[in-house]
Design a protein around this motif. Structure first.
Motif, mmCIF file in Angstrom:
data_model
loop_
_atom_site.group_PDB
_atom_site.id
_atom_site.type_symbol
_atom_site.label_atom_id
_atom_site.label_comp_id
_atom_site.label_asym_id
_atom_site.label_seq_id
_atom_site.Cartn_x
_atom_site.Cartn_y
_atom_site.Cartn_z
ATOM 1 N N ALA A 10 0.884 -1.552 -0.427
ATOM 2 C CA ALA A 10 0.123 0.004 0.043
ATOM 3 C C ALA A 10 0.664 1.008 0.060
ATOM 4 C CB ALA A 10 -1.245 0.397 1.162
ATOM 5 N N PRO A 11 0.594 2.222 -0.977
ATOM 6 C CA PRO A 11 1.210 3.248 -0.709
ATOM 7 C C PRO A 11 1.681 4.558 0.167
ATOM 8 C CG PRO A 11 -0.281 3.651 -2.389
ATOM 9 C CD PRO A 11 -0.681 2.319 -2.229
ATOM 10 N N ASP A 12 0.401 3.747 1.129
ATOM 11 C CA ASP A 12 -0.207 4.746 2.477
ATOM 12 C C ASP A 12 0.526 4.562 3.563
ATOM 13 O OD1 ASP A 12 -1.158 6.367 4.428
ATOM 14 O OD2 ASP A 12 -3.140 6.782 3.299
ATOM 15 N N PRO A 13 1.573 4.806 4.612
ATOM 16 C CA PRO A 13 1.863 4.335 5.553
ATOM 17 C C PRO A 13 0.995 3.870 6.100
ATOM 18 C CG PRO A 13 3.107 6.083 4.898
ATOM 19 C CD PRO A 13 2.255 5.860 4.044
ATOM 20 N N PHE A 14 -0.372 4.528 6.605
ATOM 21 C CA PHE A 14 -1.406 4.403 7.574
ATOM 22 C C PHE A 14 -1.866 2.843 6.980
ATOM 23 C CE2 PHE A 14 -0.608 9.135 7.820
ATOM 24 C CZ PHE A 14 -0.780 9.267 9.183
ATOM 25 N N VAL A 15 -2.413 3.284 5.836
ATOM 26 C CA VAL A 15 -2.702 1.978 5.537
ATOM 27 C C VAL A 15 -2.147 0.703 5.598
ATOM 28 C CG1 VAL A 15 -3.509 0.392 3.583
ATOM 29 C CG2 VAL A 15 -4.136 2.670 3.231
ATOM 30 N N ARG A 16 -1.051 0.836 5.022
ATOM 31 C CA ARG A 16 0.194 0.204 5.870
ATOM 32 C C ARG A 16 0.223 -1.210 7.282
ATOM 33 N NH1 ARG A 16 3.695 1.934 2.175
ATOM 34 N NH2 ARG A 16 5.017 3.588 4.050
ATOM 35 N N ILE A 17 0.004 0.647 8.610
ATOM 36 C CA ILE A 17 0.229 0.171 9.384
ATOM 37 C C ILE A 17 -1.166 -0.779 9.926
ATOM 38 C CG2 ILE A 17 -0.548 1.638 11.951
ATOM 39 C CD1 ILE A 17 1.530 3.272 10.944
ATOM 40 N N GLU A 18 -2.007 -0.025 9.190
ATOM 41 C CA GLU A 18 -3.443 -0.825 9.828
ATOM 42 C C GLU A 18 -3.914 -2.038 8.850
ATOM 43 O OE1 GLU A 18 -6.361 0.295 11.554
ATOM 44 O OE2 GLU A 18 -5.438 2.008 11.589
ATOM 45 N N ALA A 19 -2.879 -2.508 8.336
ATOM 46 C CA ALA A 19 -2.970 -4.504 7.717
ATOM 47 C C ALA A 19 -2.021 -5.082 9.022
ATOM 48 C CB ALA A 19 -2.225 -3.931 5.870
ATOM 49 N N LEU A 20 -1.299 -3.982 8.747
ATOM 50 C CA LEU A 20 0.142 -4.598 10.032
ATOM 51 C C LEU A 20 -0.372 -5.331 10.999
ATOM 52 C CD1 LEU A 20 3.233 -2.844 9.357
ATOM 53 C CD2 LEU A 20 2.602 -5.204 8.619
ATOM 54 N N GLU A 21 -1.178 -4.040 12.038
ATOM 55 C CA GLU A 21 -1.929 -4.247 13.251
ATOM 56 C C GLU A 21 -3.110 -5.655 13.114
ATOM 57 O OE1 GLU A 21 -4.806 -1.024 13.864
ATOM 58 O OE2 GLU A 21 -2.731 0.306 15.377
ATOM 59 N N SER A 22 -3.880 -5.517 11.879
ATOM 60 C CA SER A 22 -4.967 -6.488 10.985
ATOM 61 C C SER A 22 -3.998 -7.935 11.134
ATOM 62 C CB SER A 22 -5.235 -6.206 10.267
ATOM 63 O OG SER A 22 -6.611 -5.311 10.316
ATOM 64 N N LEU A 23 -3.173 -8.145 10.662
ATOM 65 C CA LEU A 23 -1.810 -9.609 10.936
ATOM 66 C C LEU A 23 -2.007 -10.037 12.614
ATOM 67 C CD1 LEU A 23 0.379 -9.109 7.896
ATOM 68 C CD2 LEU A 23 -1.121 -10.725 8.488
ATOM 69 N N GLY A 24 -1.556 -8.930 13.086
ATOM 70 C CA GLY A 24 -1.075 -8.876 14.802
ATOM 71 C C GLY A 24 -2.251 -9.761 15.258
ATOM 72 N N ASP A 25 -2.709 -8.906 14.735
ATOM 73 C CA ASP A 25 -5.053 -9.296 15.656
ATOM 74 C C ASP A 25 -5.580 -10.497 15.221
ATOM 75 O OD1 ASP A 25 -4.972 -6.824 17.330
ATOM 76 O OD2 ASP A 25 -5.771 -5.710 15.449
ATOM 77 N N LEU A 26 -4.790 -11.026 14.896
ATOM 78 C CA LEU A 26 -5.537 -12.651 14.057
ATOM 79 C C LEU A 26 -4.784 -13.338 14.714
ATOM 80 C CD1 LEU A 26 -4.997 -12.463 10.347
ATOM 81 C CD2 LEU A 26 -7.090 -12.390 11.241
ATOM 82 N N HIS A 27 -3.910 -13.239 15.383
ATOM 83 C CA HIS A 27 -3.363 -13.728 16.823
ATOM 84 C C HIS A 27 -2.519 -15.336 15.952
ATOM 85 C CE1 HIS A 27 -3.807 -11.512 19.770
ATOM 86 N NE2 HIS A 27 -5.307 -11.859 19.408
ATOM 87 N N ASP A 28 -2.746 -14.788 14.500
ATOM 88 C CA ASP A 28 -2.113 -16.280 13.469
ATOM 89 C C ASP A 28 -0.446 -16.079 12.933
ATOM 90 O OD1 ASP A 28 -2.017 -18.815 12.106
ATOM 91 O OD2 ASP A 28 -3.669 -17.807 10.742
ATOM 92 N N ALA A 29 0.261 -17.147 13.715
ATOM 93 C CA ALA A 29 1.113 -17.263 13.507
ATOM 94 C C ALA A 29 2.158 -18.530 12.476
ATOM 95 C CB ALA A 29 2.269 -18.029 14.614
#
Length: 188
Positions: A10-29
């Motif tokens: 994603a070109p927007d860093p805020f979108v990348r941050i939200e996506a990273l948060e979502s990955l972490g929130d999945l608690h799926d390693a």
């Protein structure tokens, strides 16, 4: 897969941050989540995204996250990201590998601020017995006075009977600064 692509591209860093948060929130390693978060922590051009990637790694419930966070703490060039990874270690489950990683950071990281954060993170792990045993080792070692004082602060935060007993022992020791600090903590 879509979230991973957004985190990487994603070109927007805020979108990348939200996506990273979502990955972490999945608690799926899954391997992909670990890879995306680790890659973002080291390679994303935005420092805030790197910090968020380290934080999100702490949300994964996997020992592999401990390995990645420890790698970030030891190898990342930016102190903010190192500190975020250190703090994230307190959130990883299972806790015992995270506690061991934090102990190594306290004893060997070259940056005092990171060592202090690791000591604080130890108190947040929910493993008071492991932490108290480690602090006993630190107090008997050749660690700096600052690290020993921070270890006492951490011991005071534990509110564990083994911690209180150790504080009482230090309050009767010969080292004036440590004795005074232990006395203060026992009064609180």
């Amino acid at each position: 897969r879509i979230v991973a692509r957004l985190a990487r591209n994603a070109p927007d860093p805020f979108v990348r941050i939200e996506a990273l948060e979502s990955l972490g929130d999945l608690h799926d390693a899954r391997v992909e989540a670990l890879a995306v978060l680790s890659e973002a922590a080291f390679r994303d051009p935005d420092l805030d995204v790197q910090v968020k990637a380290a934080e999100a790694l702490g949300d994964l419930d996997a020992p592999q996250a401990v390995e990645q966070l420890a790698r970030i703490v030891s190898m990342h060039r930016d102190l903010r990201v190192q500190i975020a990874a250190t703090e994230a270690l307190a959130d990883v489950h299972p806790q015992e590998p995270a506690v061991r990683a934090l102990q190594r950071i306290v004893l060997s990281h070259p940056e005092m601020r990171v060592r202090m954060e690791a000591m604080e993170a130890l108190a947040d792990t929910g493993e008071p017995r492991l932490v108290a045993d480690f602090i006993k080792e630190v107090l008997g070692s050749n660690a700096s006075l600052e690290v020993k004082l921070e270890a006492l602060e951490t011991l005071g935060d534990l509110a564990d009977e083994a911690g209180v007993a150790l504080l009482r022992h230090v309050a009767a020791s010969n080292e004036r600064m440590l004795r005074e600090k232990a006395g203060e903590l026992l009064e609180d």
